[in-house]
Design a protein around this motif. Structure first.
Motif, PDB file in Angstrom:
ATOM      1  N   ALA A   1      12.012 -14.659  17.087  1.00 39.45           N
ATOM      2  CA  ALA A   1      12.360 -13.808  15.956  1.00 39.45           C
ATOM      3  C   ALA A   1      11.250 -12.779  15.814  1.00 39.45           C
ATOM      4  CB  ALA A   1      12.495 -14.625  14.675  1.00 39.45           C
ATOM      5  N   ALA A   2      11.616 -11.531  15.583  1.00 35.67           N
ATOM      6  CA  ALA A   2      10.603 -10.484  15.571  1.00 35.67           C
ATOM      7  C   ALA A   2      10.955  -9.381  14.586  1.00 35.67           C
ATOM      8  CB  ALA A   2      10.429  -9.891  16.967  1.00 35.67           C
ATOM      9  N   PHE A   3       9.901  -8.826  13.977  1.00 33.94           N
ATOM     10  CA  PHE A   3       9.989  -7.613  13.167  1.00 33.94           C
ATOM     11  C   PHE A   3       8.777  -6.786  13.567  1.00 33.94           C
ATOM     12  CE2 PHE A   3       9.470  -4.731   9.701  1.00 33.94           C
ATOM     13  CZ  PHE A   3      10.715  -4.559   9.122  1.00 33.94           C
ATOM     14  N   VAL A   4       8.985  -5.788  14.416  1.00 35.18           N
ATOM     15  CA  VAL A   4       7.878  -5.048  15.017  1.00 35.18           C
ATOM     16  C   VAL A   4       8.113  -3.557  14.843  1.00 35.18           C
ATOM     17  CG1 VAL A   4       6.599  -4.578  17.151  1.00 35.18           C
ATOM     18  CG2 VAL A   4       7.507  -6.877  16.721  1.00 35.18           C
ATOM     19  N   VAL A   5       7.099  -2.855  14.347  1.00 32.66           N
ATOM     20  CA  VAL A   5       7.214  -1.409  14.173  1.00 32.66           C
ATOM     21  C   VAL A   5       5.959  -0.730  14.710  1.00 32.66           C
ATOM     22  CG1 VAL A   5       8.742  -1.552  12.178  1.00 32.66           C
ATOM     23  CG2 VAL A   5       6.285  -1.532  11.825  1.00 32.66           C
ATOM     24  N   ASN A   6       6.153   0.462  15.248  1.00 35.59           N
ATOM     25  CA  ASN A   6       5.068   1.291  15.756  1.00 35.59           C
ATOM     26  C   ASN A   6       4.553   2.158  14.612  1.00 35.59           C
ATOM     27  OD1 ASN A   6       3.602   3.489  16.903  1.00 35.59           O
ATOM     28  ND2 ASN A   6       4.599   3.136  18.865  1.00 35.59           N
ATOM     29  N   MET A   7       3.287   1.940  14.192  1.00 33.50           N
ATOM     30  CA  MET A   7       2.782   2.634  13.021  1.00 33.50           C
ATOM     31  C   MET A   7       2.693   4.146  13.231  1.00 33.50           C
ATOM     32  SD  MET A   7       2.558   0.761  10.427  1.00 33.50           S
ATOM     33  CE  MET A   7       1.744   1.987   9.404  1.00 33.50           C
ATOM     34  N   ALA A   8       2.377   4.579  14.456  1.00 31.37           N
ATOM     35  CA  ALA A   8       2.324   6.018  14.709  1.00 31.37           C
ATOM     36  C   ALA A   8       3.698   6.646  14.491  1.00 31.37           C
ATOM     37  CB  ALA A   8       1.821   6.283  16.123  1.00 31.37           C
ATOM     38  N   LYS A   9       4.747   5.953  14.949  1.00 36.39           N
ATOM     39  CA  LYS A   9       6.119   6.466  14.766  1.00 36.39           C
ATOM     40  C   LYS A   9       6.532   6.379  13.298  1.00 36.39           C
ATOM     41  CE  LYS A   9       9.951   7.994  16.716  1.00 36.39           C
ATOM     42  NZ  LYS A   9      10.810   8.182  15.543  1.00 36.39           N
ATOM     43  N   VAL A  10       6.139   5.303  12.608  1.00 40.09           N
ATOM     44  CA  VAL A  10       6.440   5.168  11.186  1.00 40.09           C
ATOM     45  C   VAL A  10       5.834   6.330  10.411  1.00 40.09           C
ATOM     46  CG1 VAL A  10       5.984   3.786   9.119  1.00 40.09           C
ATOM     47  CG2 VAL A  10       6.672   2.668  11.237  1.00 40.09           C
ATOM     48  N   PHE A  11       4.569   6.631  10.692  1.00 44.94           N
ATOM     49  CA  PHE A  11       3.881   7.713   9.980  1.00 44.94           C
ATOM     50  C   PHE A  11       4.541   9.059  10.286  1.00 44.94           C
ATOM     51  CE2 PHE A  11       0.292  10.789   9.638  1.00 44.94           C
ATOM     52  CZ  PHE A  11       0.097  10.677   8.272  1.00 44.94           C
ATOM     53  N   GLU A  12       4.840   9.299  11.539  1.00 42.74           N
ATOM     54  CA  GLU A  12       5.487  10.557  11.917  1.00 42.74           C
ATOM     55  C   GLU A  12       6.841  10.706  11.232  1.00 42.74           C
ATOM     56  OE1 GLU A  12       7.788  12.161  15.824  1.00 42.74           O
ATOM     57  OE2 GLU A  12       5.790  11.348  16.190  1.00 42.74           O
ATOM     58  N   ASP A  13       7.647   9.638  11.234  1.00 42.91           N
ATOM     59  CA  ASP A  13       8.970   9.693  10.608  1.00 42.91           C
ATOM     60  C   ASP A  13       8.863   9.904   9.102  1.00 42.91           C
ATOM     61  OD1 ASP A  13      10.080   9.314  13.086  1.00 42.91           O
ATOM     62  OD2 ASP A  13      10.573   7.200  12.781  1.00 42.91           O
ATOM     63  N   PHE A  14       7.897   9.215   8.485  1.00 42.22           N
ATOM     64  CA  PHE A  14       7.716   9.359   7.034  1.00 42.22           C
ATOM     65  C   PHE A  14       7.313  10.785   6.682  1.00 42.22           C
ATOM     66  CE2 PHE A  14       4.730   9.495   3.463  1.00 42.22           C
ATOM     67  CZ  PHE A  14       5.571   9.113   2.437  1.00 42.22           C
ATOM     68  N   VAL A  15       6.316  11.321   7.381  1.00 40.34           N
ATOM     69  CA  VAL A  15       5.854  12.682   7.092  1.00 40.34           C
ATOM     70  C   VAL A  15       6.986  13.684   7.310  1.00 40.34           C
ATOM     71  CG1 VAL A  15       4.309  14.518   7.906  1.00 40.34           C
ATOM     72  CG2 VAL A  15       3.418  12.215   7.534  1.00 40.34           C
ATOM     73  N   THR A  16       7.749  13.501   8.370  1.00 46.08           N
ATOM     74  CA  THR A  16       8.858  14.409   8.655  1.00 46.08           C
ATOM     75  C   THR A  16       9.886  14.398   7.526  1.00 46.08           C
ATOM     76  OG1 THR A  16       8.596  14.148  11.054  1.00 46.08           O
ATOM     77  CG2 THR A  16      10.737  14.911  10.262  1.00 46.08           C
ATOM     78  N   THR A  17      10.274  13.200   7.096  1.00 44.87           N
ATOM     79  CA  THR A  17      11.267  13.090   6.021  1.00 44.87           C
ATOM     80  C   THR A  17      10.722  13.634   4.711  1.00 44.87           C
ATOM     81  OG1 THR A  17      12.260  11.147   7.062  1.00 44.87           O
ATOM     82  CG2 THR A  17      12.736  11.493   4.732  1.00 44.87           C
TER      83      THR A  17
END
Length: 399
Positions: A247-263
């Motif tokens: 079972a996994a919940f894995v996120v790439n923080m660089a992508k999270v930050f980029e997506d958040f800033v973009t939105t």
């Protein structure tokens, strides 16, 4: 294989040693959460890779804690996916582990959504009936029973609970019930909520989620559905190599930050003339052989007026701004014919402000964004940035 949990900080450089069999090591490596480095004798060193989250491999639990905290991580993920996502959509109770925090948030929102009753709506049903109901599916009738009048292939609308909103919510509840490290009370509440949705189809793993739109009728479901979509997007529970349960919940923080800033920038720039593009395609050379893709570019009357790039790189209190990023932004500004470019960092130690590039009229601004601040303050900071980035004369001339 050791059953002791492994808890690592996002910036941990030393990692942790664990004794694993080859199947477990392979399964853990496949999640991408940590680097699984062999140390000999069946021992492996687990090192963070820039991703955060939690993984369960058999009896082994591995968690990489985000430096911004779990509640803030869930907010960043949710807002990037849907600007309607609010801080209150995740539990306000501080949680040290991801699984309980995510489960508690989903449970609370699902309880609020279902407390007035299960939402119903019209769904299309295809059936074979002895009488005509709704519309006859002539193509199916001729294909299945040529020359035979009964039963009749029909399609009709039925008022039922098996609608998109309930399918998404129930599937997320089922997915959450499969994860480890949940208190018994949380599992019982998840099971109860799942029972409330009895008769609703559970979506197969990997299938596209049905579409839904916020309306007056389903508004009470909206916070729960936003969180459910987050669970279904990032969480998995499946067999790993060698039939090891995973079972996994894995996120790439660089992508999270980029997506958040973009939105967040797209929302902040929405009141201004023009439109905001993500991953804007342009070229550095006149022959158009060197492509560039800034994270965010705002365009007015067909001309770029502001360029932004998100960087999730700084690690320690003494970290400086990487010079390579300034070179990259200089290239963006040159290609787009702009005199100002914005580099947005997840944190910063240098005083923010413009840096004039020698022998040019170009300024590069290093702008730190404090992700430990309350979400409202983070979004307000983005709003201020948008006002500074879009020139007033551009705004006035376009109106």
């Amino acid at each position: 294989m050791s059953g002791l949990p492994v808890n690592l900080a996002e910036l941990d450089k030393a990692g942790a040693l664990r004794q694993l069999d080859d199947d477990a090591a392979s399964a853990l490596s496949s999640t991408g959460l940590v680097e699984v480095r062999p140390e000999g004798g069946g021992w492996w060193r687990l090192l963070p890779t820039g991703k955060v989250g939690a993984v369960r491999i058999g009896r082994l639990d591995v968690q990489v804690q985000p430096k911004v905290g779990i509640a803030r991580l869930l907010f960043l993920l949710g807002y990037a996916m849907d600007p309607g996502f609010r801080p209150e959509d995740v539990t306000a109770t501080p949680e040290l582990e991801l699984w309980p925090a995510l489960a508690e948030s989903l449970i609370r929102q699902a309880e609020r959504a279902l407390s007035p009753g299960v939402l119903q709506g019209y769904v299309s049903v295809d059936e074979s009936l002895p009488v005509v109901r709704g519309r006859i599916r002539f193509a199916d009738q001729f294909a299945c029973r040529p020359g035979i009048p009964l039963p009749i292939e029909v399609r009709f609308d039925e008022y039922a609970i098996d609608i998109a909103e309930n399918q998404i919510l129930r599937t997320a509840l089922r997915r959450m019930m499969a994860v480890p490290r949940l208190p018994a009370g949380a599992r019982a509440r998840l099971a109860y909520l799942d029972g409330r949705l009895d008769g609703v189809r559970v979506l197969p793993h990997g299938t596209l989620l049905p579409t839904w739109r916020t309306s007056r009728l389903n508004a009470r479901y909206a916070p729960a559905l936003r969180l459910a979509q987050l669970v279904l997007r990032y969480q998995s529970a499946e067999p790993g190599p060698g039939d090891v349960s995973m079972a996994a919940f894995v996120v790439n923080m660089a992508k999270v930050f980029e997506d958040f800033v973009t939105t967040a920038l797209r929302e902040a720039l929405a009141p201004y003339p023009g439109h905001t593009n993500s991953q804007y395609l342009a070229h550095l050379d006149v022959d158009r052989t060197i492509p560039i893709r800034p994270d965010v570019v705002h365009v007015i009357n067909g001309r770029p007026v502001a360029v932004f790039d998100a960087k999730y790189k700084l690690e320690g209190a003494n970290s400086g701004y990487p010079t390579a990023d300034a070179y990259q932004m200089l290239a963006y500004c040159t290609a787009l014919n702009l005199s100002l470019g914005w580099l947005i960092y997840a944190q910063g130690t240098s005083k923010p402000g413009p840096r004039r590039i020698c022998n040019t009229e170009i300024d590069v601004v290093h702008h730190p964004l404090d992700l430990t601040a309350p979400p409202g303050q983070i979004l307000a900071d983005i709003d201020v940035l948008a006002r500074k980035a879009v020139p007033e004369h551009e705004e006035t001339q376009s109106r």
